[in-house]
Design a protein around this motif. Structure first.
Motif, PDB file in Angstrom:
ATOM      1  N   SER A   2      25.053  49.947  44.372  1.00 46.54           N
ATOM      2  CA  SER A   2      25.296  49.745  42.937  1.00 46.54           C
ATOM      3  C   SER A   2      25.186  48.263  42.588  1.00 46.54           C
ATOM      4  N   THR A   3      25.138  48.013  41.287  1.00 44.61           N
ATOM      5  CA  THR A   3      25.055  46.627  40.842  1.00 44.61           C
ATOM      6  C   THR A   3      26.251  45.848  41.376  1.00 44.61           C
ATOM      7  N   LEU A   4      27.432  46.486  41.351  1.00 44.41           N
ATOM      8  CA  LEU A   4      28.631  45.757  41.778  1.00 44.41           C
ATOM      9  C   LEU A   4      28.565  45.374  43.253  1.00 44.41           C
ATOM     10  N   VAL A 320      42.100  44.706  43.523  1.00 51.06           N
ATOM     11  CA  VAL A 320      40.703  44.983  43.925  1.00 51.06           C
ATOM     12  C   VAL A 320      40.499  44.575  45.396  1.00 51.06           C
ATOM     13  N   TRP A 321      41.049  43.439  45.737  1.00 53.66           N
ATOM     14  CA  TRP A 321      40.939  42.910  47.114  1.00 53.66           C
ATOM     15  C   TRP A 321      41.418  43.953  48.132  1.00 53.66           C
ATOM     16  N   TYR A 322      42.594  44.491  47.894  1.00 52.40           N
ATOM     17  CA  TYR A 322      43.145  45.449  48.868  1.00 52.40           C
ATOM     18  C   TYR A 322      42.461  46.813  48.792  1.00 52.40           C
ATOM     19  N   ARG A 323      42.138  47.242  47.579  1.00 53.03           N
ATOM     20  CA  ARG A 323      41.530  48.577  47.409  1.00 53.03           C
ATOM     21  C   ARG A 323      40.145  48.614  48.037  1.00 53.03           C
ATOM     22  N   ASN A 324      39.361  47.572  47.771  1.00 52.23           N
ATOM     23  CA  ASN A 324      37.958  47.620  48.178  1.00 52.23           C
ATOM     24  C   ASN A 324      37.670  46.954  49.517  1.00 52.23           C
ATOM     25  N   PHE A 325      38.518  46.011  49.918  1.00 55.91           N
ATOM     26  CA  PHE A 325      38.178  45.269  51.138  1.00 55.91           C
ATOM     27  C   PHE A 325      39.179  45.505  52.269  1.00 55.91           C
ATOM     28  N   PHE A 326      40.279  46.200  51.994  1.00 53.89           N
ATOM     29  CA  PHE A 326      41.276  46.541  53.023  1.00 53.89           C
ATOM     30  C   PHE A 326      41.579  48.034  53.022  1.00 53.89           C
ATOM     31  N   MET A 352      46.564  55.405  36.785  1.00 53.65           N
ATOM     32  CA  MET A 352      45.798  56.522  37.361  1.00 53.65           C
ATOM     33  C   MET A 352      45.000  57.274  36.314  1.00 53.65           C
ATOM     34  N   GLU A 353      45.497  57.328  35.074  1.00 53.42           N
ATOM     35  CA  GLU A 353      44.723  57.989  34.023  1.00 53.42           C
ATOM     36  C   GLU A 353      43.588  57.076  33.558  1.00 53.42           C
ATOM     37  N   SER A 354      43.810  55.770  33.666  1.00 52.76           N
ATOM     38  CA  SER A 354      42.783  54.827  33.202  1.00 52.76           C
ATOM     39  C   SER A 354      41.660  54.662  34.219  1.00 52.76           C
ATOM     40  N   ASN A 355      42.027  54.447  35.477  1.00 56.42           N
ATOM     41  CA  ASN A 355      41.000  54.093  36.458  1.00 56.42           C
ATOM     42  C   ASN A 355      40.767  55.174  37.518  1.00 56.42           C
ATOM     43  N   GLY A 356      41.291  56.374  37.263  1.00 59.60           N
ATOM     44  CA  GLY A 356      40.979  57.508  38.151  1.00 59.60           C
ATOM     45  C   GLY A 356      39.620  58.060  37.763  1.00 59.60           C
ATOM     46  N   LYS A 357      38.571  57.323  38.016  1.00 56.18           N
ATOM     47  CA  LYS A 357      37.227  57.661  37.536  1.00 56.18           C
ATOM     48  C   LYS A 357      36.216  57.517  38.678  1.00 56.18           C
ATOM     49  N   GLN A 358      35.113  58.270  38.588  1.00 56.98           N
ATOM     50  CA  GLN A 358      34.129  58.222  39.667  1.00 56.98           C
ATOM     51  C   GLN A 358      32.718  57.865  39.221  1.00 56.98           C
ATOM     52  N   TYR A 368      31.945  52.653  45.571  1.00 59.33           N
ATOM     53  CA  TYR A 368      33.089  51.834  45.984  1.00 59.33           C
ATOM     54  C   TYR A 368      34.345  52.540  45.494  1.00 59.33           C
ATOM     55  N   ALA A 369      35.468  52.186  46.102  1.00 63.39           N
ATOM     56  CA  ALA A 369      36.719  52.840  45.715  1.00 63.39           C
ATOM     57  C   ALA A 369      37.159  52.343  44.334  1.00 63.39           C
ATOM     58  N   THR A 370      37.751  53.242  43.561  1.00 67.57           N
ATOM     59  CA  THR A 370      38.287  52.843  42.240  1.00 67.57           C
ATOM     60  C   THR A 370      39.815  52.990  42.259  1.00 67.57           C
ATOM     61  N   GLY A 371      40.406  53.391  41.150  1.00 65.57           N
ATOM     62  CA  GLY A 371      41.867  53.349  40.998  1.00 65.57           C
ATOM     63  C   GLY A 371      42.681  53.867  42.184  1.00 65.57           C
ATOM     64  N   PRO A 372      43.698  53.118  42.598  1.00 63.90           N
ATOM     65  CA  PRO A 372      44.563  53.564  43.698  1.00 63.90           C
ATOM     66  C   PRO A 372      45.633  54.546  43.208  1.00 63.90           C
ATOM     67  N   ILE A 373      46.316  55.154  44.133  1.00 66.04           N
ATOM     68  CA  ILE A 373      47.490  55.972  43.809  1.00 66.04           C
ATOM     69  C   ILE A 373      48.640  55.004  43.534  1.00 66.04           C
TER      70      ILE A 373
END
Ligand SMILES: O=P(O)(O)OC[C@H]1O[C@H](O)[C@H](O)[C@@H](O)[C@@H]1O
Length: 549
Positions: A2-4, A320-326, A352-358, A368-373
């Motif tokens: 992806s672009t990101l 973002v650091w922990y979700r995507n890189f750890f 979770m309602e805002s960033n629980g998206k795919q 890449y991983a998005t919203g955490p629990i």
């Protein structure tokens, strides 16, 4: 790719994270006595110590570079300026207008919404005053003593949790009871205790289509009529908050008794609107306004502070650091303050309602991983249960500790113990306990070497578990407003980095539609074959158990 993930800034972060795999925060603290002093931030009455994070200047610099590459500034300005950033519903996202105490207009479709926002605030203020002074009377001439606030999701969590968090500010004249679930036990338990002549029902539903809220209101209405009130008397005992004035009037709420809100306010961002009416009724209008003022301060900070000194930006990037890189799957919120115990549930919906998206804004699947629990509860309680997994579980769970420096009815011993546990947990998570320390502790216990080694392995705590510590003087309405707005903007920052629409909720919408279809099935108004075999079986068992005897 992806672009990101193909951005050089993203790849740089990948490399930095890999190079840090074996680095331990314990060693960083030893190597740099000024680490804590350097890694702190203060804004809007909130102090943040972020030194117990697995970041150094290099990693932080790269995270801020990522934010710039994702044009965070532009996205933030687009939100504040009323652009239609909720692109799947064609809506602006302007909860910030609800707490805009500046003179600047806020334009939606060429019209300044501020006069309407202010008029609604005045309506909340005036109605609150009438109820508190006893001038607003029920149909038998009695003043209101009980408010039943009916709503669910954002029309419940915000009002309930803010009211609970500011308990020391509660007015004595009325008591507010919140009802959300359609489970009849809840509304039944609340209503049976009340005298209908002294009760006011506030029904809150932005859409005015939510099954739970409509049904609970219908039950409240039936209770009111059965208790002796008439259809005509309803106007004195039922008010509604909704953006769907037409549906509310059709439902039987007098137009004067409807507090408006707008489709540019998302449900989970709506406590600042008339959805906050129960807060004003429970705490007084000035305290409700205090919440808005605190949020406005945080909005100003978010808009104007440089990225490096910006609380929501920093917290969002660390997430973002922990979700995507750890590979952190979840984030835990730990308010060390009993009255703030609901905050994890509030932020849970928000995040979770805002960033629980795919998919991205453009509709492509993310790689890449998005919203955490989001989870958590009040400290110190969790220390005696789930903290075990944060200390020694196999994954990383970043924690936000929160502590007021002063509390109401302060007992110094209790408060010192609360604070020491909060700081002690953050310390334990960071430093852990090494195998050698544990092995040494077992000396002279009569164990052979194999047993000593086995036990020491169990007792070893890796440490290096990240946390933020957030502190404030005391939890005033202003501080709480700033704290909640801080989390709103943190979620926004992450949504921008992940290129998501953080403002729709199609998964939840599907649940609403299917719930109604199944209800038709249960009530015998839908073809059995229209459901899958499992659902058919569940419906059949339910119908059999509830068949007339
Ligand atoms: O206020 P309402 O329209 O009744 O909606 C209540 C809730 O409904 C849904 O579940 C949405 O996902 C929530 O964001 C919203 O707060």
């Amino acid at each position: 790719m992806s672009t990101l993930t193909s951005l050089p800034q993203w790849q740089a972060l990948n490399q930095i994270a890999a190079s840090m795999k074996d680095a331990h925060m314990r060693d960083w603290f030893k190597a740099d006595p000024k680490r804590a002093e350097k890694m702190q931030l203060e804004a809007c009455g909130i102090f943040l110590d972020y030194s117990k994070n697995r970041v150094n200047e290099h990693a932080l610099g790269a995270l801020f570079d990522l934010a710039r590459a994702c044009k965070l500034d532009d996205a933030r300005d687009a939100m504040f300026n009323g652009e239609q950033i909720n692109s799947t519903e064609g809506r602006a996202v302007l909860h910030t207008a609800l707490r805009n105490f500046s003179d600047s207009p806020v334009m939606v479709d060429g019209e300044d919404v501020m006069p309407e926002v202010r008029a609604t605030l005045d309506k909340i203020r005036d109605f609150t005053a009438l109820v508190h002074s006893g001038e607003h009377k029920g149909y038998t001439g009695k003043s209101v003593k009980h408010i039943v606030a009916i709503g669910i999701g954002g029309s419940f969590l915000g009002p309930k949790i803010m009211t609970e968090a500011l308990k020391p500010h509660t007015v004595e004249t009325v008591k507010v009871h919140f009802v959300a679930n359609v489970d009849g036990c809840h509304i039944h338990d609340v209503l049976t205790k009340l005298d209908h002549e002294e009760t006011l029902v506030v029904m809150s539903s932005k859409s005015f289509t939510t099954q739970e809220t409509l049904q609970n209101t219908l039950s409240a209405k039936a209770w009111f009529l059965k208790s002796g009130g008439t259809q005509e008397d309803i106007a004195k005992h039922f008010v509604a908050v909704s953006s769907n004035v037409k549906a509310a009037t059709e439902f039987g709420i007098a137009e004067d008794n409807i507090f408006p809100m707008w489709d540019w306010v998302g449900g989970r961002y709506s406590l600042w609107s008339a959805i906050g009416l129960p807060i004003s009724l429970a705490l007084g209008f000035e305290n409700f306004k205090g919440l808005l003022e605190g949020a406005f301060d945080m909005d100003t900070h978010f808009k104007t502070a440089p990225l490096e000194q910006n609380l929501p930006v920093l917290l969002g990037l660390l997430g973002v650091w922990y979700r995507n890189f750890f590979d952190a799957q979840s984030q835990v919120l730990l308010p060390y303050y009993h009255y703030l115990r609901g905050l994890p549930a509030y932020v849970q919906q928000l995040d979770m309602e805002s960033n629980g998206k795919q998919v991205t804004q453009g509709g492509e699947a993310v790689d890449y991983a998005t919203g955490p629990i989001i989870w958590g509860s009040e400290g110190t309680n969790g220390q005696h249960s789930f903290h075990q997994l944060i200390h020694q579980g196999s994954g990383v769970i970043p924690a936000d500790f929160m502590l007021p420096l002063n509390v109401p009815n302060q007992d110094d011993t209790h408060h010192a113990m609360l604070a020491s546990n909060c700081f002690g947990q953050a310390q334990a998570l960071m430093q852990g306990k090494t195998f050698d320390e544990c092995y040494a502790d077992l000396e002279g216990k009569g164990l052979d070497e194999a047993e000593r080694t086995r036990l020491a392995a169990h007792k070893t705590m890796p440490g290096n578990k990240p946390s933020n510590t957030l502190m404030f003087d005391s939890l005033t309405p202003k501080t709480l407003g700033a704290l909640v707005a801080m989390y709103e903007h943190k979620v926004f920052v992450q949504g921008v980095i992940w290129n998501l629409n953080s403002f729709d909720q199609w998964g939840v919408e599907l649940g609403k539609v299917l719930g109604n279809q199944v209800l038709a099935g249960i009530q015998g108004n839908a073809e059995e074959e229209s459901f899958d075999a499992s659902t058919q079986q569940l419906i059949a068992r339910f119908r059999a158990a509830n068949a007339p005897k």
